[in-house]
Design an enzyme around this catalytic site. Structure first.
Site, mmCIF file in Angstrom:
data_model
loop_
_atom_site.group_PDB
_atom_site.id
_atom_site.type_symbol
_atom_site.label_atom_id
_atom_site.label_comp_id
_atom_site.label_asym_id
_atom_site.label_seq_id
_atom_site.Cartn_x
_atom_site.Cartn_y
_atom_site.Cartn_z
ATOM 1 N N GLY A 1 -7.762 -18.429 5.160
ATOM 2 C CA GLY A 1 -8.970 -18.127 5.926
ATOM 3 C C GLY A 1 -9.250 -19.192 6.955
ATOM 4 O O GLY A 1 -8.357 -19.613 7.697
ATOM 5 N N ASP B 1 -3.525 -9.180 8.437
ATOM 6 C CA ASP B 1 -2.489 -8.303 9.008
ATOM 7 C C ASP B 1 -2.153 -8.742 10.426
ATOM 8 O O ASP B 1 -0.994 -8.728 10.831
ATOM 9 C CB ASP B 1 -2.982 -6.847 9.036
ATOM 10 C CG ASP B 1 -3.406 -6.380 7.659
ATOM 11 O OD1 ASP B 1 -2.764 -6.783 6.671
ATOM 12 O OD2 ASP B 1 -4.388 -5.621 7.567
ATOM 13 N N GLU C 1 0.833 -1.215 0.000
ATOM 14 C CA GLU C 1 0.000 0.000 0.000
ATOM 15 C C GLU C 1 0.866 1.263 0.000
ATOM 16 O O GLU C 1 0.357 2.357 0.164
ATOM 17 C CB GLU C 1 -0.978 0.002 1.187
ATOM 18 C CG GLU C 1 -2.149 -0.945 0.966
ATOM 19 C CD GLU C 1 -3.203 -0.904 2.061
ATOM 20 O OE1 GLU C 1 -4.356 -1.221 1.758
ATOM 21 O OE2 GLU C 1 -2.883 -0.575 3.218
HETATM 22 O O1 RIB Z 1 -6.055 -5.527 5.518
HETATM 23 C C1 RIB Z 1 -7.082 -4.723 6.020
HETATM 24 C C2 RIB Z 1 -6.763 -3.287 5.750
HETATM 25 O O2 RIB Z 1 -6.745 -3.076 4.362
HETATM 26 C C3 RIB Z 1 -7.787 -2.307 6.276
HETATM 27 O O3 RIB Z 1 -7.526 -1.894 7.592
HETATM 28 C C4 RIB Z 1 -7.735 -1.193 5.248
HETATM 29 O O4 RIB Z 1 -7.267 0.019 5.751
HETATM 30 C C5 RIB Z 1 -6.866 -1.703 4.111
HETATM 31 O O5 RIB Z 1 -5.585 -1.196 4.170
#
Ligand code: RIB
Length: 303
Positions: free
Chosen positions: A219, A249, A141
């Site tokens: 999952g 995450d 990201e």
């Molecule tokens: O992986 C989940 C996350 O993906 C969310 O918290 C959102 O912000 C995106 O980054």
């Protein structure tokens, strides 16, 4: 196993704007949803807060905008006791925002406007003393050149390097030798290794081209670890999920904490699986279970 060096997470910080809904709308369709809520999120921050909750000694490097949500985010991170010395505030940029729908089964769709996350630069990576860290984790990201520079520098400094390839994009072979652990889900692994017909083929191709270990998150079916020793499946813990946002995450942040606490990959995966399963029972990307609850879950059920 424990040592003085910190875990470093380089990654995104987003504000998650979440609508709970019976179901996820089709393209072009409007669905009347339920409750709206706003949470701290972003794959990087989610991983950092999981590692901080379950190990403590964690630093977070991110880009925030100089807007109200960015200021609130920074004071939230400080309030949680996170090491934010590597968090930068970019003038004129907006903080990352994620628009999320969560359905009745806890499944989600997410669209991210990355804003300041994309302004973190390769120069920002060159300013980090990676020698202070034992482990360094990245996601996609942030700008890809920033992530690649960070991976190279972290590896050169002796860190164990981790990449969560999300949002997924094809990865150049030249970067693969700088990745000790790559942690895609079963959709992402086929997106980063285009042309591969199966998870197994894609994982083996990543390993042949230099990645140390591939952990595919599955999952409720757990995860699969691939490395030079072959493939091993790890089931996960049974829970009733209400919100899966951030579960992957949480798995990665907890895996890093597990490496520091236990030293071996198998126990670290079980620890991370327990933490991620518990996360899905609560609403919000960073609604993490405390260390004691994760350890109890590992004791109760042994996948
Ligand atoms: O992986 C989940 C996350 O993906 C969310 O918290 C959102 O912000 C995106 O980054």
């Amino acid at each position: 196993m424990n040592d003085e060096k910190q875990i470093l997470i380089v990654g995104s910080a987003n504000v998650d704007m979440v609508v709970k809904s019976e179901r996820i709308p089709e393209r072009g369709e409007t669905v009347l949803g339920g409750v709206f809520s706003q949470h701290q999120g972003g794959k990087g921050a989610n991983q950092a807060m999981a590692a901080k909750t379950l190990f403590n000694n964690t630093a977070f490097c991110a880009g925030l905008g100089d807007d109200n949500i960015g200021r609130e985010y920074l004071s939230y991170l400080k309030g949680k006791g996170a090491d934010v010395s590597l968090v930068k505030v970019f003038k004129g940029a907006h903080t990352g925002v994620a628009l999320i729908t969560v359905d009745r089964d806890g499944k989600n769709i997410i669209t991210v406007a990355p804003g300041a996350n994309m302004l973190l630069s390769p120069d920002d990576m060159r300013a980090i003393d990676f020698g202070k860290f034992s482990h360094a984790a990245f996601q996609l990201e942030n700008a890809v050149e920033t992530v690649f520079e960070g991976l190279k520098l972290a590896k050169a400094a002796g860190c164990v390097t981790v990449l969560t390839p999300a949002p997924a994009r094809p990865l150049d072979d030249s970067i693969l030798k700088f990745i000790d652990y790559i942690i895609p889900n079963e959709i992402e692994i086929l997106q980063i290794r285009q042309g591969c017909a199966s998870m197994e083929e894609a994982a083996n191709s990543l390993i042949e081209n230099g990645v140390g270990n591939v952990i595919v998150t599955l999952g409720e079916r757990g995860c699969a670890l691939f490395n030079k020793n072959g493939k091993k499946h790890y089931p996960t813990y049974r829970v009733t999920p209400v919100d899966t946002v951030g579960a992957g995450d949480c798995f990665t942040g907890a895996l890093l904490a597990g490496f520091k606490r236990f030293g071996d990959i198998g126990t670290a995966i079980k620890f991370a699986s327990a933490a991620a399963a518990l996360k899905t029972t609560k609403f919000g990307a960073q609604s993490y279970a405390e260390l004691g609850d994760v350890l109890n879950m590992m004791e109760r059920e042994r996948p």
